[in-house]
Design a protein around this motif. Structure first.
Motif, PDB file in Angstrom:
ATOM      1  N   SER A  11      59.051  13.893  54.644  1.00  0.00           N
ATOM      2  CA  SER A  11      58.021  14.710  53.981  1.00  0.00           C
ATOM      3  C   SER A  11      58.722  15.776  53.135  1.00  0.00           C
ATOM      4  CB  SER A  11      57.132  15.379  55.041  1.00  0.00           C
ATOM      5  OG  SER A  11      56.580  16.590  54.549  1.00  0.00           O
ATOM      6  N   PRO A  12      58.545  15.719  51.809  1.00  0.00           N
ATOM      7  CA  PRO A  12      59.251  16.699  50.973  1.00  0.00           C
ATOM      8  C   PRO A  12      58.804  18.125  51.274  1.00  0.00           C
ATOM      9  CG  PRO A  12      57.670  15.439  49.659  1.00  0.00           C
ATOM     10  CD  PRO A  12      57.706  14.810  51.016  1.00  0.00           C
ATOM     11  N   PHE A  13      57.541  18.257  51.705  1.00  0.00           N
ATOM     12  CA  PHE A  13      57.025  19.601  52.001  1.00  0.00           C
ATOM     13  C   PHE A  13      57.697  20.158  53.253  1.00  0.00           C
ATOM     14  CE2 PHE A  13      53.710  17.060  49.908  1.00  0.00           C
ATOM     15  CZ  PHE A  13      53.578  17.786  48.748  1.00  0.00           C
ATOM     16  N   ARG A  16      61.436  21.292  52.644  1.00  0.00           N
ATOM     17  CA  ARG A  16      61.603  22.633  52.055  1.00  0.00           C
ATOM     18  C   ARG A  16      61.818  23.675  53.146  1.00  0.00           C
ATOM     19  NH1 ARG A  16      56.162  22.376  48.223  1.00  0.00           N
ATOM     20  NH2 ARG A  16      57.143  21.092  46.621  1.00  0.00           N
ATOM     21  N   PHE A  35      54.181   9.921  61.592  1.00  0.00           N
ATOM     22  CA  PHE A  35      52.984   9.622  60.793  1.00  0.00           C
ATOM     23  C   PHE A  35      52.364   8.293  61.240  1.00  0.00           C
ATOM     24  CE2 PHE A  35      55.429  12.178  57.549  1.00  0.00           C
ATOM     25  CZ  PHE A  35      54.569  13.265  57.548  1.00  0.00           C
ATOM     26  N   HIS A  40      50.276  13.753  63.477  1.00  0.00           N
ATOM     27  CA  HIS A  40      49.906  14.951  62.707  1.00  0.00           C
ATOM     28  C   HIS A  40      48.393  15.194  62.739  1.00  0.00           C
ATOM     29  CE1 HIS A  40      49.654  11.446  60.201  1.00  0.00           C
ATOM     30  NE2 HIS A  40      48.973  12.114  59.280  1.00  0.00           N
ATOM     31  N   GLN A  41      47.642  14.189  63.200  1.00  0.00           N
ATOM     32  CA  GLN A  41      46.176  14.296  63.241  1.00  0.00           C
ATOM     33  C   GLN A  41      45.666  14.491  64.669  1.00  0.00           C
ATOM     34  OE1 GLN A  41      44.079  14.037  60.593  1.00  0.00           O
ATOM     35  NE2 GLN A  41      45.436  13.348  58.961  1.00  0.00           N
ATOM     36  N   GLY A  52      45.282  18.666  58.941  1.00  0.00           N
ATOM     37  CA  GLY A  52      46.066  17.589  59.555  1.00  0.00           C
ATOM     38  C   GLY A  52      47.294  17.229  58.745  1.00  0.00           C
ATOM     39  N   ARG A  53      47.931  18.220  58.164  1.00  0.00           N
ATOM     40  CA  ARG A  53      49.136  17.956  57.370  1.00  0.00           C
ATOM     41  C   ARG A  53      50.305  18.781  57.882  1.00  0.00           C
ATOM     42  NH1 ARG A  53      48.109  15.936  51.772  1.00  0.00           N
ATOM     43  NH2 ARG A  53      46.007  15.121  51.898  1.00  0.00           N
ATOM     44  N   VAL A  54      51.499  18.288  57.587  1.00  0.00           N
ATOM     45  CA  VAL A  54      52.710  19.044  57.913  1.00  0.00           C
ATOM     46  C   VAL A  54      53.390  19.444  56.608  1.00  0.00           C
ATOM     47  CG1 VAL A  54      53.111  18.020  60.167  1.00  0.00           C
ATOM     48  CG2 VAL A  54      54.031  16.862  58.146  1.00  0.00           C
ATOM     49  N   PRO A  55      54.172  20.509  56.631  1.00  0.00           N
ATOM     50  CA  PRO A  55      54.668  21.273  57.783  1.00  0.00           C
ATOM     51  C   PRO A  55      53.672  22.317  58.274  1.00  0.00           C
ATOM     52  CG  PRO A  55      55.545  22.227  55.773  1.00  0.00           C
ATOM     53  CD  PRO A  55      54.756  21.009  55.363  1.00  0.00           C
ATOM     54  N   GLU A  66      51.091  25.142  54.783  1.00  0.00           N
ATOM     55  CA  GLU A  66      51.338  25.103  53.335  1.00  0.00           C
ATOM     56  C   GLU A  66      52.785  25.565  53.124  1.00  0.00           C
ATOM     57  OE1 GLU A  66      49.634  23.884  50.604  1.00  0.00           O
ATOM     58  OE2 GLU A  66      48.262  23.097  52.085  1.00  0.00           O
ATOM     59  N   SER A  67      53.595  24.614  52.645  1.00  0.00           N
ATOM     60  CA  SER A  67      55.043  24.846  52.625  1.00  0.00           C
ATOM     61  C   SER A  67      55.470  26.119  51.893  1.00  0.00           C
ATOM     62  CB  SER A  67      55.757  23.627  52.032  1.00  0.00           C
ATOM     63  OG  SER A  67      55.229  23.306  50.764  1.00  0.00           O
TER      64      SER A  67
HETATM   65  N1  LIG Z   1      50.406  21.327  50.047  1.00  0.00           N
HETATM   66  C1  LIG Z   1      50.903  20.970  51.347  1.00  0.00           C
HETATM   67  C2  LIG Z   1      51.122  19.473  51.386  1.00  0.00           C
HETATM   68  C3  LIG Z   1      51.430  18.964  52.780  1.00  0.00           C
HETATM   69  C4  LIG Z   1      51.329  17.438  52.857  1.00  0.00           C
HETATM   70  O1  LIG Z   1      50.646  16.798  52.053  1.00  0.00           O
HETATM   71  N2  LIG Z   1      52.044  16.852  53.822  1.00  0.00           N
HETATM   72  C5  LIG Z   1      51.973  15.418  54.011  1.00  0.00           C
HETATM   73  C6  LIG Z   1      53.342  14.873  54.366  1.00  0.00           C
HETATM   74  S1  LIG Z   1      54.409  14.829  52.962  1.00  0.00           S
HETATM   75  C7  LIG Z   1      51.075  15.115  55.189  1.00  0.00           C
HETATM   76  O2  LIG Z   1      51.099  15.790  56.185  1.00  0.00           O
HETATM   77  N3  LIG Z   1      50.315  14.030  55.054  1.00  0.00           N
HETATM   78  C8  LIG Z   1      49.516  13.553  56.137  1.00  0.00           C
HETATM   79  C9  LIG Z   1      48.191  13.057  55.703  1.00  0.00           C
HETATM   80  O3  LIG Z   1      47.830  13.263  54.547  1.00  0.00           O
HETATM   81  O4  LIG Z   1      47.524  12.465  56.556  1.00  0.00           O
HETATM   82  C10 LIG Z   1      52.212  21.739  51.614  1.00  0.00           C
HETATM   83  O5  LIG Z   1      52.812  22.225  50.650  1.00  0.00           O
HETATM   84  O6  LIG Z   1      52.588  21.905  52.788  1.00  0.00           O
END
Ligand SMILES: N[C@@H](CCC(=O)N[C@@H](CS)C(=O)NCC(=O)O)C(=O)O
Length: 221
Positions: A11-13, A16, A35, A40-41, A52-55, A66-67
């Motif tokens: 995950s690029p976020f 960081r 994933f 994450h969910q 439900g997103r990381v980090p 939010e990174s």
């Molecule tokens: N804008 C968010 C983006 C975070 C994001 O999209 N993370 C992705 C992994 S790269 C994620 O958790 N995706 C899981 C999903 O969408 O179910 C940030 O900067 O942290």
């Protein structure tokens, strides 16, 4: 240990934040979420971040997601090895270049990398070619900056480098796939097409702690 990072491999976020934690020499508990298992969910994660997103970072009872917000929080709370510069003017430029990257490069990067990893390049080749032009234009701007200074903004490694670097690595990985050969033809090899960017990648890869941030599943796939 006060700090806990919930993150995903590749995950690029997430990457960081790992770069920032290493740069600041902060110890943290690492919670790698898978994933493919939808970790994450989970209800526990949705309580921390309803999207439900990381980090996601926890510092004691405090939770931030939010990174870029995490990078900003870390810099204010743990100011050693600052990543948002040493003056308001420098902070303004660091934040500006981050905002420009997120507004103008990231949507195309998401489009390209998602299509390549989903095996859907052929389906949308025209749209992906346009996205690649956008990315190339933004990359040329960064190349221009890096041909004058070792880091994207100012004289030190900053949040701007941490925000952009993981995306460049993910893009290279995507464009290395045989199905993306045509898309990547003018981008890779970076040593030839973007020599200053290639040197900058080498500089970050040589930083102490970098190896700990490298996406674990990239080592064997
Ligand atoms: N804008 C968010 C983006 C975070 C994001 O999209 N993370 C992705 C992994 S790269 C994620 O958790 N995706 C899981 C999903 O969408 O179910 C940030 O900067 O942290």
């Amino acid at each position: 240990m006060a700090l806990t990072l919930y993150w995903g491999s590749g995950s690029p976020f997430s990457w960081r934040v790992q770069l920032a934690l290493e740069h600041k020499g902060l110890e943290y508990e690492s919670q790698l979420l898978h994933f493919d298992k939808q970790e994450h969910q989970s209800p526990q994660m949705l309580k921390l971040n309803p999207r439900g997103r990381v980090p996601v970072l926890k510092d004691g009872d405090y939770v931030v997601f939010e990174s870029v917000a995490i990078l900003y929080f870390l810099d204010l709370k743990y100011p050693q090895q600052p990543i948002f510069g040493s003056s308001p003017e420098e902070a303004g430029v660091i934040m500006r270049v981050i905002c420009e990257f997120q507004a103008y490069a990231e949507p195309s990067l998401i489009k390209i990398t998602s299509a390549v990893f989903a095996g859907k390049v052929a389906d949308g080749i025209e749209e992906l070619t346009d996205a690649m032009h956008v990315v190339a234009r933004e990359a040329r701007t960064i190349e221009g900056r890096l041909s004058k200074e070792p880091w994207i903004v100012g004289t030190g490694y900053s949040a701007t480098d941490m925000v952009i670097f993981p995306w460049i690595q993910l893009l290279r990985r995507a464009l290395d796939r045989p199905a993306a050969a045509e898309l990547g033809a003018r981008f890779l090899p970076m040593e030839r097409n973007y020599p200053a960017l290639a040197r900058w990648i080498g500089r970050i890869e040589a930083l102490p702690g970098y190896e700990r941030t490298y996406p674990p599943h990239w080592r064997h796939t």
